[in-house]
Scaffold this motif. Structure first.
Motif, PDB file in Angstrom:
ATOM      1  N   ARG A  67      -8.265   4.159   4.302  1.00 12.09           N
ATOM      2  CA  ARG A  67      -9.441   3.289   4.499  1.00 12.09           C
ATOM      3  C   ARG A  67      -9.354   2.455   5.782  1.00 12.09           C
ATOM      4  NH1 ARG A  67     -12.634   3.178  -0.010  1.00 12.09           N
ATOM      5  NH2 ARG A  67     -11.719   3.954  -1.956  1.00 12.09           N
ATOM      6  N   LYS A  68     -10.536   1.967   6.189  1.00 10.60           N
ATOM      7  CA  LYS A  68     -10.634   1.170   7.408  1.00 10.60           C
ATOM      8  C   LYS A  68     -10.077  -0.239   7.220  1.00 10.60           C
ATOM      9  CE  LYS A  68     -14.502   3.521   9.691  1.00 10.60           C
ATOM     10  NZ  LYS A  68     -15.861   3.369  10.272  1.00 10.60           N
ATOM     11  N   SER A  69     -10.128  -0.742   5.980  1.00 12.14           N
ATOM     12  CA  SER A  69      -9.621  -2.082   5.710  1.00 12.14           C
ATOM     13  C   SER A  69      -8.883  -2.071   4.381  1.00 12.14           C
ATOM     14  CB  SER A  69     -10.767  -3.092   5.669  1.00 12.14           C
ATOM     15  OG  SER A  69     -10.260  -4.414   5.540  1.00 12.14           O
TER      16      SER A  69
ATOM     17  N   SER B 101     -13.785  -0.637   1.010  1.00 13.56           N
ATOM     18  CA  SER B 101     -13.859  -0.389   2.446  1.00 13.56           C
ATOM     19  C   SER B 101     -14.184   1.079   2.713  1.00 13.56           C
ATOM     20  CB  SER B 101     -12.520  -0.763   3.088  1.00 13.56           C
ATOM     21  OG  SER B 101     -12.489  -0.400   4.453  1.00 13.56           O
ATOM     22  N   ASP B 102     -14.759   1.356   3.880  1.00 10.07           N
ATOM     23  CA  ASP B 102     -15.116   2.732   4.248  1.00 10.07           C
ATOM     24  C   ASP B 102     -13.869   3.616   4.314  1.00 10.07           C
ATOM     25  OD1 ASP B 102     -17.757   2.045   4.439  1.00 10.07           O
ATOM     26  OD2 ASP B 102     -17.708   1.704   6.610  1.00 10.07           O
ATOM     27  N   LYS B 103     -14.024   4.866   3.873  1.00  9.68           N
ATOM     28  CA  LYS B 103     -12.927   5.828   3.906  1.00  9.68           C
ATOM     29  C   LYS B 103     -12.852   6.500   5.276  1.00  9.68           C
ATOM     30  CE  LYS B 103     -13.435   7.044  -0.980  1.00  9.68           C
ATOM     31  NZ  LYS B 103     -13.735   8.166  -1.915  1.00  9.68           N
TER      32      LYS B 103
ATOM     33  N   TYR C 267      -5.621   1.691   6.450  1.00 10.62           N
ATOM     34  CA  TYR C 267      -4.834   1.098   5.372  1.00 10.62           C
ATOM     35  C   TYR C 267      -4.781   2.029   4.159  1.00 10.62           C
ATOM     36  CZ  TYR C 267      -5.427  -3.197   8.065  1.00 10.62           C
ATOM     37  OH  TYR C 267      -5.423  -4.138   9.058  1.00 10.62           O
ATOM     38  N   VAL C 268      -3.616   1.984   3.483  1.00 10.15           N
ATOM     39  CA  VAL C 268      -3.460   2.623   2.181  1.00 10.15           C
ATOM     40  C   VAL C 268      -2.719   1.646   1.285  1.00 10.15           C
ATOM     41  CG1 VAL C 268      -3.397   4.982   3.071  1.00 10.15           C
ATOM     42  CG2 VAL C 268      -1.257   3.715   2.785  1.00 10.15           C
TER      43      VAL C 268
END
Length: 579
Positions: free
Chosen positions: A399-401, A406-408, A439-440
């Motif tokens: 993800r972006k955040s 958050s957007d994938k 981020y994960v």
């Protein structure tokens, strides 16, 4: 008479030959210990016989000058990554003088689960040179060598933080449940591979807070994974609205575990309201205006709660989540979840309810969050810089955040190599994968590169212990081919060393997680009583995962020898009587 004497000779010969044949096969551990200088490493080298298929033993190091001991359990079998024929148990030589290394509870077995060893305990002495070892020497004017400061037992680093979670997990190997987050901490219980439990915290130190078999402690995160195969094992709460009173003085806690923070101590006979009854033996309650959880066995229902009017007072403030929590469409735990909010998420609160819930706005949507997890003070999310290579433990979203809303960027498969650049105290890690940065969740990462599993070729029929998924590959992120219902038979053609079983499913090669299958049981006639008492080999199997097969052990051998010897003695008495 001559025939009788010949029989005696034959019987005694069989006894001697049988005993020699049996015990000549015994294999023992060999142990050596070095004699280090003070401050150097003390190493006990344990050599395991080449014909050993599985082993289990304890190593205990005791310095005569110290009040404490160092102890560790080793258990493995061939096919495991950690199996080796030479084990070096190394600690710092923190005390001068003498000491002992004791190897106890030794069990060695071969591939047929036959016990190989006859010695269960080995003790070796050692001497650490240096320091003031002669306590009877008369003091002189020379300055004595100062006694070294003992090396303390390792403890978790002070900056270790845990992200609160509440998820079902399963062990991927037989592993120790410990009292603290380090390998020198005392062992609470040895948890077998495939055992299900609950994880309540994920640390940035590689450890998790867990509960298995009703016992809470710490476990290395690399040996557990999320249990997504059976949703029915998740803890659920049935919503109720009833009056209760306490049967004893009991703690009201923030969560439904005994190691959760205490909200208050409620006296015996205090009346309150129960709003939920959990499948785990806990209740969601309100006492003295405080919400929390209490063990159901200390509560007694006194009637229905007729005061069901819930009112909300309008507010207009900014709040932040103090823990990972759910964002729901309604103000009950059974209402539909919109998303999961991470620690430190900023929300706009529109109203506060008398039922302990708040109406908030997040990402343009209105919903409810339990008020206990909200604060008006900004929660800082701290990230610690890292520069290490990690691998994806379980397929997950990139993800972006650091939020599940958050957007994938994409989806990362099991075994994908990534570069971790930071670890947050909110349960997320910042990584680079290819040209993308995002981020994960930290629990999906491991420092050890997953290896391709090896499957032992077999042909047999197994039965589903409960409903389970049949998958295209040996990961929980792989596509589902179908559902195998409880009690259904399936043909097995491979047993993997990764906890998965390869099966023939509708003419296709497929995979099922091994905890969900068991060997097909043969039907037992009604007039036959099964012996369910575990044998020594079956007990050993539960400790180190060796599959027992038909054979005899040392105890069986001794019984046979005793029987043959008895026959010889009877024959001898008969000869004497005739004479």
């Amino acid at each position: 008479m001559k025939k009788l004497k010949s029989l005696i000779v034959i019987l005694l010969s069989i006894c001697i030959l049988f005993s020699l044949t049996t015990f000549s096969e015994a294999s023992e551990l060999s142990v050596s210990v070095n004699s280090p200088k003070l401050g150097d490493n003390l190493t006990a080298t344990i050599n395991i016989p080449a014909d050993t298929f599985g082993y289990s033993f304890n190593v205990t190091v005791k310095f005569d000058k110290a009040n404490s001991v160092n102890s560790k359990t080793y258990a493995s079998f061939k096919g495991n990554d950690d199996f080796t024929n030479t084990i070096n148990h190394t600690i710092k030589a923190a005390y001068s003088g003498t000491g002992t290394v004791t190897i106890s509870e030794i069990k060695l077995v071969d591939a047929n689960a036959k016990v190989l060893n006859s010695t269960e305990t080995i003790t070796k002495n050692f001497t650490v040179s240096g320091g003031d070892t002669n306590t009877n020497t008369t003091p002189t004017n020379t300055t004595p060598t100062p006694t070294p400061t003992p090396t303390p037992t390792p403890t978790p680093t002070p900056d270790a933080t845990y992200s609160n979670v509440n998820e079902a997990v399963v062990t991927t190997e037989t592993v120790n449940l410990r009292s603290d987050a380090n390998t020198n901490a005392s062992i609470i219980e040895k948890i077998a591979k495939g055992t299900k439990g609950t994880r309540t915290g994920v640390g940035n130190n590689g450890w998790s807070k867990v509960t298995f078999n009703g016992k809470s402690g710490y476990m290395s995160s690399q040996y557990i994974k999320a249990d997504t195969g059976n949703p029915t094992d998740q803890i659920t709460f049935q919503d109720v609205n009833e009056k209760v009173k306490t049967l004893e003085t009991v703690n009201l806690r923030q969560n439904y575990t005994t190691d959760s923070a205490k909200v208050d101590t409620i006296s015996k006979g205090t009346e309150g309201v129960r709003t939920g009854i959990g499948s785990n033996g806990w209740s969601r309650v309100t006492f003295n205006g405080k919400q929390g959880y209490m063990s159901s066995k200390y509560l007694e229902k006194t009637g229905d709660n007729t005061n069901t009017n819930t009112t909300f007072k309008d507010t207009n403030d900014t709040v932040y989540t103090t823990e990972i929590c759910n964002f729901r469409k309604g103000y009950t735990t059974s209402s539909e979840k919109i998303s999961t909010l991470q620690r430190g998420t900023e929300l706009k609160r529109k109203a506060v309810g008398t039922n302990g819930w708040s109406l908030v706005t997040y990402d343009g949507k209105d919903g409810y969050v339990y008020s206990e997890y909200l604060t008006t003070e900004k929660v800082e999310v701290k990230f610690t810089d890292k520069n290490d290579t990690m691998y994806i433990r379980t397929g997950c979203n990139f993800r972006k955040s650091y939020s599940t809303s958050s957007d994938k960027i994409g989806f990362l498969e099991v075994g994908t190599e990534v570069k971790r650049t930071a670890v947050g105290d909110n349960g997320w890690s910042k990584i680079k994968s290819g040209n993308n940065e995002g981020y994960v969740m930290t629990r999906f990462l491991t420092s050890e590169k997953p290896k391709d599993p090896e499957f032992e070729e077999v042909t047999k029929v197994m039965t589903a212990k409960q409903n389970c998924n049949v998958r295209e590959s040996w990961t929980t992120s792989s596509a589902k081919l179908g559902l195998l219902e409880k009690g259904t038979d399936v043909t097995v053609n491979g047993i993997g060393d990764n906890g998965w079983i390869r099966v023939d499913y509708d003419g296709k090669v497929a995979y099922i997680s091994s905890p969900y299958l068991e060997d097909k049981k043969d039907e037992v006639p009604e007039n036959v009583v099964e012996n369910n008492t575990p044998t020594e080999l079956e007990t050993l199997n539960s400790e180190i995962g060796v599959i027992p097969e038909v054979g005899h052990n040392i105890a069986d051998t001794l019984s046979i020898i005793a029987a043959l010897t008895g026959l010889a003695i009877v024959a001898i008495k008969k000869v004497k009587k005739e004479n």
